[in-house]
Motif scaffolding. Structure first.
Motif: not given
Length: 83
Positions: A54-66
């Protein structure tokens, strides 16, 4: 009381190279909030949690590449079941 009394019987394992989406999908399928991360180059297993994702997504990270390895929970403590 021993540690085993608070342990879950369901464990999900993902690799450090999996994407955040792959980790989240595995966790959803098994209905758990965290997964053990295995990395042959690391000194021990890691952990990724719902909050890490959730923290990664909230910081704009792409779930398909991170990759999971970049988002592990820091300072994980371990205990043996019979402690």
């Amino acid at each position: 009381m021993q540690v085993r009394e608070g342990m879950s019987e369901v464990v999900v394992t993902v690799g450090s190279g999996h994407t955040l989406r792959e980790a989240a999908s595995a966790m959803c399928r098994r209905n758990v909030g965290a997964a053990i991360v295995q990395d042959p180059d690391a000194p021990g297993p890691g952990v990724i949690t719902e909050r890490d994702i959730l923290r990664a997504l909230g910081n704009g990270k792409d779930p398909d590449s991170e990759r999971v390895a970049a988002h592990l929970t820091a300072d994980v403590k371990y205990a043996a079941p019979d402690w």
